[in-house]
Enzyme design. Structure first.
Site, PDB file in Angstrom:
ATOM      1  N   ARG A  38       0.868  -1.214   0.433  1.00  0.00           N
ATOM      2  CA  ARG A  38       0.245   0.001  -0.126  1.00  0.00           C
ATOM      3  C   ARG A  38       0.631   1.117  -0.020  1.00  0.00           C
ATOM      4  O   ARG A  38       0.579   1.995   0.885  1.00  0.00           O
ATOM      5  CB  ARG A  38      -0.976  -0.133   1.428  1.00  0.00           C
ATOM      6  CG  ARG A  38      -2.538   0.020   0.448  1.00  0.00           C
ATOM      7  CD  ARG A  38      -3.190   0.136   1.470  1.00  0.00           C
ATOM      8  NE  ARG A  38      -4.123  -0.715   1.869  1.00  0.00           N
ATOM      9  CZ  ARG A  38      -4.324  -1.699   2.892  1.00  0.00           C
ATOM     10  NH1 ARG A  38      -4.185  -1.173   4.393  1.00  0.00           N
ATOM     11  NH2 ARG A  38      -4.874  -3.032   3.402  1.00  0.00           N
ATOM     12  N   ARG A  42      -3.424   6.038   0.496  1.00  0.00           N
ATOM     13  CA  ARG A  42      -3.755   7.761   1.315  1.00  0.00           C
ATOM     14  C   ARG A  42      -3.380   8.438   2.377  1.00  0.00           C
ATOM     15  O   ARG A  42      -3.661   9.626   2.889  1.00  0.00           O
ATOM     16  CB  ARG A  42      -4.944   7.839   2.376  1.00  0.00           C
ATOM     17  CG  ARG A  42      -7.017   6.956   1.044  1.00  0.00           C
ATOM     18  CD  ARG A  42      -7.433   6.580   1.722  1.00  0.00           C
ATOM     19  NE  ARG A  42      -7.839   5.327   2.310  1.00  0.00           N
ATOM     20  CZ  ARG A  42      -8.479   4.854   3.557  1.00  0.00           C
ATOM     21  NH1 ARG A  42      -9.239   5.427   3.905  1.00  0.00           N
ATOM     22  NH2 ARG A  42      -8.444   3.719   3.409  1.00  0.00           N
TER      23      ARG A  42
END
Length: 369
Positions: A38, A42
């Site tokens: 990841r 975000r």
């Protein structure tokens, strides 16, 4: 899918940093390579800005956006690999299921599988180029846009993990609905797992044809299975995917790229995973490196396994933890990573501190060993 039907891109830029690939294949490296699950996520302000006005799966289906999101962490950090921005749930979508990403809740299946008869609603034959060609386009575009800086990793979810989502209809703390299928409907479970494995195999081969230089299979929900269920319903398909992908890559004269299996919380299966046909076994943070190496042996590269929450610590502490991790794993036949993905509220500077600490400490250890 026949090799003649596939458009194989040519003329990719020459790879400048192959440290990750050499470590994956068990070759000596000057330092320990590092990437983060990841890493396109975000926690990066630029990621949030790029994604702000776009639906999640619409983003996944837009090659230019996937390319941009994949490249963003590489602009900030000296990572040794990129991983294409996508999602494991594009495979259930390719089978005809509708999945929406609900802010604050995660993925939701509008019509999850409830009865065995629901399997008939799934596409029994999937043309991965037609259904998932947008991922292949994103990989090709990103491979060119990387300009040979680092290798590009492709990925898929593993059959059991995807099956559990398809039945639960989203995330679950127990996977009770999906596990009840394994106990009550074993034959139907195997039919679904076989269908998923076949699609995943074609999908992964298609990613290599599009330019992926390594592949990771995510068995994220392995921890919900004990040894017996894992042996019956997960491991055979994990093995089969590795064997069949490699066989098809040979048939289509495609590169035999290294493959990584990451089965989260599958401590009970490390010996089996070591012999499942993957060059690399990924580890979560709940296993001691020495124990993992003892079970897996010296012929497979290990990847992992810093607790992601360690990145909340001060930078100096992150450096200490990285040093300890490298001393435990050793710097060879090893790829540094976290034991799971980066969390959205993490400080990018601390991610940078992690990457730099891996490079600095591994170089120091190699120099003085």
């Amino acid at each position: 899918m026949e090799g003649a039907e596939r458009l194989i891109p040519k003329g990719f830029p020459k790879l400048k940093n192959d440290t990750f690939l050499r470590a994956a294949r068990g070759e000596d490296t000057e330092y320990t390579p590092v990437w983060c699950m990841r890493q396109a996520g975000r926690y990066l302000p630029e990621f949030r800005e790029t994604r702000a006005s776009q639906d999640f799966f619409a983003t996944c289906q837009t090659p230019k956006l996937c390319c941009e999101l994949t490249l963003q962490p590489l602009r900030r950090f000296p990572l040794d690999a990129a991983i294409i921005f996508s999602d494991i749930l594009v495979v259930p979508q390719a089978l005809g299921m509708e999945v929406v990403m609900v802010p604050g809740k995660g993925p939701i299946f509008t019509e999850p599988l409830k009865e065995v008869e629901d399997l008939l609603k799934l596409r029994q034959k999937v043309d991965v180029t037609a259904e998932l060609g947008y991922v292949f386009q994103a990989i090709t575009l990103t491979r060119h846009s990387l300009e040979g800086k680092v290798p590009l990793i492709g990925f898929s979810g593993a059959p059991w993990t995807l099956m559990s989502y398809m039945i639960e209809g989203g995330g679950s703390t127990t996977m009770a609905k999906a596990k009840s299928w394994l106990y009550c409907h074993p034959e139907a479970s195997h039919r679904l797992l076989r269908l998923l494995a076949d699609v995943i195999t074609d999908y992964l081969v298609g990613q290599v044809a599009a330019g992926a230089q390594a592949l990771q299979l995510f068995e994220s929900h392995a921890g919900h299975l004990g040894p017996e269920l894992f042996q019956d319903f997960a491991l055979p398909y994990i093995r089969d995917i590795a064997q069949t992908v490699k066989s098809k890559l040979k048939e289509e004269a495609l590169p035999l790229v290294p493959m990584i299996i990451f089965a989260k919380d599958a401590h009970y299966a490390l010996r089996d995973l070591a012999h499942a046909g993957y060059e690399v076994v990924g580890l979560d943070w709940t296993i001691r490196p020495q124990e993992a190496r003892a079970q897996i042996g010296k012929d497979v590269t290990l990847q992992g396994n810093l607790d992601p929450c360690a990145l909340y610590a001060p930078k100096e502490k992150i450096g200490e933890l990285v040093k300890k991790m490298l001393e435990s794993f050793g710097t060879q036949r090893y790829i540094a990573n976290l034991g799971h993905g980066l969390y959205p509220d993490m400080n990018p500077e601390h991610v940078g501190a992690f990457v730099e600490a891996v490079h600095a400490h591994s170089r120091h250890i190699n120099k003085h060993s």
